[in-house]
Scaffold this active site. Structure first.
Site, PDB file in Angstrom:
ATOM      1  N   GLY A  49      60.963 104.889  53.885  1.00  0.00           N
ATOM      2  CA  GLY A  49      60.971 105.852  54.972  1.00  0.00           C
ATOM      3  C   GLY A  49      59.893 106.884  54.653  1.00  0.00           C
ATOM      4  CG  ASP A 239      56.207 104.406  58.410  1.00  0.00           C
ATOM      5  OD1 ASP A 239      57.105 104.027  59.183  1.00  0.00           O
ATOM      6  OD2 ASP A 239      56.352 104.486  57.177  1.00  0.00           O
TER       7      ASP A 239
HETATM    8  O1  MRU Z   1      59.338  99.944  55.456  1.00  0.00           O
HETATM    9  P1  MRU Z   1      60.145 101.195  55.604  1.00  0.00           P
HETATM   10  O2  MRU Z   1      61.620 100.959  55.531  1.00  0.00           O
HETATM   11  O3  MRU Z   1      59.674 102.286  54.685  1.00  0.00           O
HETATM   12  O4  MRU Z   1      59.832 101.679  57.086  1.00  0.00           O
HETATM   13  C1  MRU Z   1      60.445 102.854  57.550  1.00  0.00           C
HETATM   14  C2  MRU Z   1      60.167 103.143  58.971  1.00  0.00           C
HETATM   15  O5  MRU Z   1      59.460 102.440  59.654  1.00  0.00           O
HETATM   16  C3  MRU Z   1      60.755 104.436  59.495  1.00  0.00           C
HETATM   17  O6  MRU Z   1      61.061 104.312  60.848  1.00  0.00           O
HETATM   18  C4  MRU Z   1      59.717 105.562  59.321  1.00  0.00           C
HETATM   19  O7  MRU Z   1      59.251 105.615  58.015  1.00  0.00           O
HETATM   20  C5  MRU Z   1      60.278 106.868  59.699  1.00  0.00           C
HETATM   21  S1  MRU Z   1      61.415 107.480  58.538  1.00  0.00           S
HETATM   22  C6  MRU Z   1      61.945 109.016  59.011  1.00  0.00           C
END
Ligand code: MRU
Length: 347
Positions: A49, A239
């Protein structure tokens, strides 16, 4: 209500984080004393995240610097740069990681006059501040966004943008949570979010713990529910958001946005300003992580595809700004044209 967990914490001389790969079966905290272990935890999504990755990066710098050799300033600088580049190489898309490294770099260079132990303590304090600020920012995002949701709303979310994707409270889930805490009767559909199932393993787990009604669906179910009038809004995290509002988020987010447009439903993004990359004019410039195909050919370690078949594992997609109804930040809600509204938030 307090978060029922702590995503990541500085523990005097090491980092403690909840290993998110084990959820929901096991709630196990891991103790990290070494930079390689921290880089590995980010790569394998034990901490994940965008905002949580930013906190992990900052704490990683502080942790790595605890082993810096005393003496020549040039050696200490080289040591610092090496730590930063190792952390920078873990995951490319979440800009919070690079934002946090820049912030640690600024503190490092501003305090080069200190002796090594004072410098180390200053870096720890900065990393700890990034963690505590993030939780407060998420609550502000919730406060700004909560009125987007009314009594009776049924909200779709994708991936996990909750307390575990941040230092606590969450971004997209934080907005839902703020509406719920304001007494609104809202319900959530959570996309399971293949291949790594952040929706089923983490979002459903978090919402359940918070008492917010949640129903899990496969990623391909959202269209049918929208068509049947059973979902009326969508909200996701991010992200990286480019200066024009184009938003990179977990793979499948773009499909949700297209479906929302098709059914004339609002599609919201919630993120702190640290996720907005004003250096990138459009989403075309956002680096997109591609991960091991084994995450697609397997589920939780069990092979589900024939031996030898090829697979692609693109971890993020970019939703063009015209599909986004509003971007909720800790400074307010930005609306189209995002070039202007996002810039105004930084003023
Ligand atoms: O691969 P991840 O689990 O790190 O991806 C996370 C996401 O896509 C979330 O939606 C994003 O980081 C927002 S977190 C507040």
């Amino acid at each position: 209500m307090e978060d029922p967990f702590r995503t990541i914490q500085w523990m005097n001389d090491h980092i403690r984080l909840l290993d998110q790969t084990l959820l929901p079966k096991e709630e196990r905290y891991i103790e990290i004393y070494d930079l390689s272990e921290l880089c590995d935890a980010i790569k394998r999504l034990a901490v994940r995240g965008a905002p949580a990755i930013g906190v992990a990066a900052a704490m990683g710098v502080a942790l790595g610097m605890l082993k810096a050799p005393a003496g020549n300033i040039e050696v200490v600088k080289g040591y610092f740069e090496n730590i930063s580049s190792r952390i920078a190489a873990t995951r490319p898309t979440a800009v919070n990681l690079f934002w946090a490294l820049d912030r640690m770099k600024e503190i490092f260079f501003a305090n080069l006059g200190l002796n090594l132990s004072e410098l180390q303590e200053t870096l720890i304090q900065e990393a700890v501040s990034i963690e505590s600020e993030d939780r407060r920012l998420c609550e502000r995002i919730g406060m700004w966004g909560r009125d987007l949701f009314k009594d009776g709303d049924v909200i779709l979310t994708h991936c996990n943008a909750g307390g575990l994707a941040t230092a606590g409270y969450g971004t997209a889930i934080g907005v839902i949570r703020a509406a719920f805490e304001a007494g609104r009767n809202v319900r959530v559909y959570a996309d399971e979010t293949r291949p790594l199932n952040q929706g089923s393993r983490i979002t459903a787990w978090e919402l359940n713990k918070l008492g917010i009604p949640v129903t899990l669906i496969t990623d391909s179910t959202a269209g049918a529910l929208m068509q049947a009038g059973e979902i009326n809004k969508a909200i996701v995290g991010a992200d990286r958001i480019a200066a024009n509002g184009d938003t990179a988020n977990k793979i499948g987010t773009y499909s949700v946005a297209v479906l929302a447009k098709r059914h004339d439903l609002p599609f919201y993004v919630a993120a702190p300003l640290s996720t907005i990359d004003m250096k990138l004019a459009t989403g075309k410039m956002i680096p997109i992580e591609e991960r091991d195909p084994a995450e697609v050919t397997h589920i939780c370690g069990n092979r589900i595809a024939p031996e030898g078949v090829s697979a692609r594992n693109i971890a993020f997609d970019v939703t063009p700004n015209e599909l986004i109804s509003a971007i909720v930040t800790e400074k307010g809600v930005a609306e189209r044209p995002f070039e202007d509204s996002l810039r105004a938030l930084f003023a």
